[in-house]
Each structure stands twice: as C-alpha cells, then as structure tokens.
Scaffold this active site. Structure first.
Site, mmCIF file in Angstrom:
data_model
loop_
_atom_site.group_PDB
_atom_site.id
_atom_site.type_symbol
_atom_site.label_atom_id
_atom_site.label_comp_id
_atom_site.label_asym_id
_atom_site.label_seq_id
_atom_site.Cartn_x
_atom_site.Cartn_y
_atom_site.Cartn_z
ATOM 1 N N TRP A 1 0.833 -1.214 0.000
ATOM 2 C CA TRP A 1 0.000 0.000 0.000
ATOM 3 C C TRP A 1 0.863 1.257 0.000
ATOM 4 C CZ3 TRP A 1 -0.469 4.056 3.500
ATOM 5 C CH2 TRP A 1 -1.564 4.904 3.317
ATOM 6 N N HIS A 2 1.996 1.202 0.691
ATOM 7 C CA HIS A 2 2.808 2.411 0.836
ATOM 8 C C HIS A 2 3.534 2.813 -0.436
ATOM 9 C CE1 HIS A 2 2.223 2.177 5.235
ATOM 10 N NE2 HIS A 2 2.523 3.463 5.197
ATOM 11 N N GLY A 3 3.762 1.904 -1.349
ATOM 12 C CA GLY A 3 4.442 2.350 -2.554
ATOM 13 C C GLY A 3 4.874 1.221 -3.457
ATOM 14 N N PHE B 1 1.756 8.748 -1.149
ATOM 15 C CA PHE B 1 1.073 7.483 -0.973
ATOM 16 C C PHE B 1 -0.406 7.586 -1.316
ATOM 17 C CE2 PHE B 1 4.438 7.444 2.438
ATOM 18 C CZ PHE B 1 5.330 6.745 1.662
#
Length: 466
Positions: free
Chosen positions: A319-321, A466
């Site tokens: 999810w963060h990158g 994000f």
C-alpha cells in the site's frame, strides 16, 4: 494544495470558513463539497473526473449491496465488483510503471511505461470508498441515500489527500449533523497550529539534514552519519505525518466533525506491537477491521494467525508504494510482530522497561531505512554503515551536521513524548493566566511559521506520495 502554504492559510481556509458560516445550515455540506473539490483540483484538475466517477460507482454499488444483502452471494458479487474497480484504479496509477520495469528486468524486454502523474491521496480515498462498501455489506451503516453527503464523505478536504482514514460507519452520523461549537472550533484551531508548527518548524528543518546526508555517496557515509540520518528521518517523518494529522483533525473540528487521533506518541513504545498501535492508528484500524478480522484474525489457530499477520503486513507494505523496499519493510515488521507474539513474548516481558524501549527504537530506526531507501541494495548498504561495515566511525561531515542539528534533535526527542502536552493541558485547565498566555504563544507560533514559509522552497508532506 498544502495546509502548510500561504495560499491555504490566507486564501482557501478563510474563504471556506466564511462561505461555510454564511450559508444556511442545509447548504453547509454542499459548500464543503464544492470547496473540497477546489482543494483537490488545485494541482491536477483532470483527476476530479476520476474521483467523481469513483463516487458514482460506489454510491450505486452501496445501494445494490444493501438491496441484495439477504441474498449473500449476489451482495458479495457487488462488493467484489466494486473492489476490482477501486483497486484496479489504484493499481494502475500506483504500480503500472513498477510492473513494467520489473517485466523488462525479468524478460529482457524494452516496454516503455508512460509517465503519469499519480492522483494525490489516491490510496486514502480508495480506502475510504472500500470502507463504505464493507460497512454497508456488514450492516455497520446504511447505504447512502443522499448523494451530496456521500460525496462529502469521500472528498472532505481535511482528510482527502493524507488521511486520517475515517471509516464510513464512524462518519456517517456526522454527515447528517455536525454542529460547530465554540469549544470545538477553538480546540480545532489550536490543534491545527500545533500541527503546522510540527511540520514547518521541526519536520522541514530536520529534513534539511536528512536530505543532505542521504545525498552523500554510500562510500562517504560514516557510521555516525548513517545513524544521524536515520534519526533525523524518524523524527522528520513523525512530525511531518503527525503534524498533517493534527492539522486535518483540527480543521475537521472547526467544521463540526470529530475524528479520532491518528498518532499517540509512538516513540514511547516498549514493543513493536505497541508502536503499531500508536503509529498511523487509522491505517492499522482499517487493515484490522477489513482484512485481519474477516480473514479469521487470531481465532483460527496459530498457523492461520501467522498467515493473517503476514498478509496484513505484506499488503501494508505494498500500500505504501511501488518499490521492493516497501515490500521488504512490510515483511520486516510482519516477522518482528510474529517473533514478539509467538517466540520472544515472555523473554521481553522480563526485560527492564528502558531496555525494551531502546530495543524497540533500534528496530524502528532500521525499519525506516527500508522506508526511505530507493532500493534494497541501498537499504542494506545504509544499515551496514550504521553498524560499521566498510565505513569510518566518525568523520568531519558527521560532526558538521551533528553540530548544526543537535538542538533540533533535542527538541524533537522531547516533543515525541507526551510530557509537554500533558503539562500544557493541565495548565490550560487550571490557570486563567496560562490561558491568556497560550493565546500569545500560539500567535507567536503562527507568525514564526509564516516567516519560515515565506522563505521556504516547496516542501510537500511526505505522505502525499502514498
């Protein structure tokens, strides 16, 4: 548009407040919706179209899920369809280039990924939309009937681009009734100014040292420089993101909405488990409520619990990158949490509190190296430098930057603990003289922030990516 910018402070915010309090009560949600769309479209207006389409898709799917909830298989189909559309949109903008690059590396092809600017906050508003569908399916909240109120839930500008991720069931009652009180407005304004000071006075300034150290060639990074860079990043990220959360929650309170806190002094933690109960609370709650518990949580035996925890942390990293370092970061924390829960729990309980605290901070600092590094090789290289691999212990560069930033590090360390907040809160409650002085103090903070903002180059919030 950034909260910590002069156009926001002297343009958007006062105009929005003036419109909001000038219009009749029944038009206030519409006023907030329109101003939120202006806020979001400030940089990339074209992406408003994508957001509007997403709202329409999930608004209709929510009604279909509620209508066919008694026919569970059909309701599940509509939830799955909405998930595919939402996650497909998120995946395209966030991971398209990453997938093409890795396919080229794996297959030896020369595919070209067209550079597309990523919609700001796409991860956050996607999770808000998914929260709506899940809450309707689980009967935690009714499907939205008022299109305007539902649109405001998605687009409400304080939480739109970097959270907190407010679950629909929590915000749905407030969409119908969110009265503004003098106390709520005042506490919201104070919290906004505290968040602004965190961002402008601490995060931005600490960032100067971190970015200078991270720009050094790895061969020139001494052990002290590596530790100094990691500590600066840890404090910078905390004050940047918790500052944004404070501003978002404070702004919401000024308009009558009540959001829960998103950070609870995570650097006081004595375990990794405690750290993640205190850091980015709304994201942890989202994965807990919509992934971990529906998958069985810890109720289905040890093997299933391990699989569920690893799944949650794998998804958290992704999810963060779109980078292998985020995947490694997620796996790193998944493994640490499993070790704490199943292997080291009793041993850790017998350690002194101070030692548990130091050990937790050490592991968190190592984790942040994965978070800020551009590649796994860079991350392991930096960690190696932290522990003396192939580098001098201390050099002139490290001494120079330490001499320049140690006062900020001291202030940041003190500000990471709740003592200042507790003392200030108690004084506000007990002393009228302190209440008067606090007005002067907050005004001085505002003026100092404005002075720095006037001379600052563009410095966006870290979590905008994000």
């Amino acid at each position: 548009m950034r909260f910590s910018s002069l156009p926001f402070l002297f343009g958007f915010l006062p105009i929005t407040l003036a419109i909001y309090f000038a219009v009749p009560l029944r038009w206030r949600n519409l006023a907030l919706l329109l101003t939120s769309l202006v806020f979001y479209g400030w940089g990339e207006p074209v992406y408003i179209i994508i957001m509007v389409l997403s709202i329409l898709i999930d608004y209709t799917h929510g009604m279909l899920v509620e209508k066919y909830r008694c026919r569970d298989k059909l309701a599940r189909w509509f939830v799955a369809e909405s998930m595919i559309l939402n996650l497909g949109l998120l995946g395209f903008f966030k991971y398209y280039g990453f997938l093409v690059d890795n396919l080229n590396a794996l297959l030896g092809t020369a595919l070209r990924a067209r550079e597309l600017p990523m919609p700001i906050g796409v991860s956050f508003f996607t999770f808000s939309l998914l929260s709506y569908l899940f809450d309707v399916y689980r009967d935690r909240a009714p499907a939205a009937r008022n299109m305007l109120d539902f649109s405001l839930y998605v687009t409400f500008f304080p939480k739109l681009v970097s959270g907190p991720i407010v679950q629909y069931a929590e915000m749905e009652p407030q969409l119908r009734d969110h009265p503004v009180t003098r106390e709520g407005f005042g506490s919201g304004a104070r919290l906004f100014l505290i968040g602004l000071a965190k961002k402008v006075l601490l995060a931005n300034t600490l960032g100067t040292t971190f970015y200078a150290l991270s720009a050094l060639p790895m061969a020139q990074l001494s052990t002290l420089s590596a530790w100094l860079g990691a500590v600066c990043y840890a404090l910078m990220l905390y004050f940047d993101f918790s500052g944004y959360s404070d501003m978002a929650i404070g702004l919401a309170s000024m308009f009558g909405f009540r959001f829960g806190k998103n950070f609870d002094y995570p650097y006081v933690s004595q375990s990794i488990t405690e750290f993640w109960r205190r850091w980015h609370i709304s994201l942890g709650a989202w994965f807990r409520d919509y992934v971990y518990i529906p998958c069985g949580g810890s109720r289905a035996g040890t093997v299933r619990t391990i699989a569920n925890l690893l799944l949650v942390w794998l998804l958290t990293g992704i999810w963060h990158g779109a980078n292998w370092t985020f995947l490694l970061w997620g796996v790193y924390y998944g493994v640490l949490l499993l070790l704490e829960k199943f292997v080291l729990q009793r041993a850790l309980e017998h350690l002194p509190g101070l030692l548990r605290h130091v050990l937790t901070l050490l592991l968190v600092l190592i984790g942040w190296v994965f978070f800020f590094s551009s590649s796994p090789a860079a991350a392991f290289g930096w960690i190696g430098r932290m522990f003396g691999s192939g580098s001098a212990l201390v050099d002139a560069t490290a001494k120079y930057y330490l001499a320049g930033c140690w006062p900020l590090l001291l202030v940041g360390a003190i500000g990471s603990f709740p003592v200042v907040s507790h003392v200030g809160t108690n004084l506000l409650r007990r002393s009228k003289a302190w209440q008067a002085f606090s007005v002067v103090l907050f005004l001085a903070l505002l003026l100092l922030c404005i002075a720095l903002m006037m001379n600052d180059t563009y410095s966006t919030f870290l979590y905008f990516q994000f």
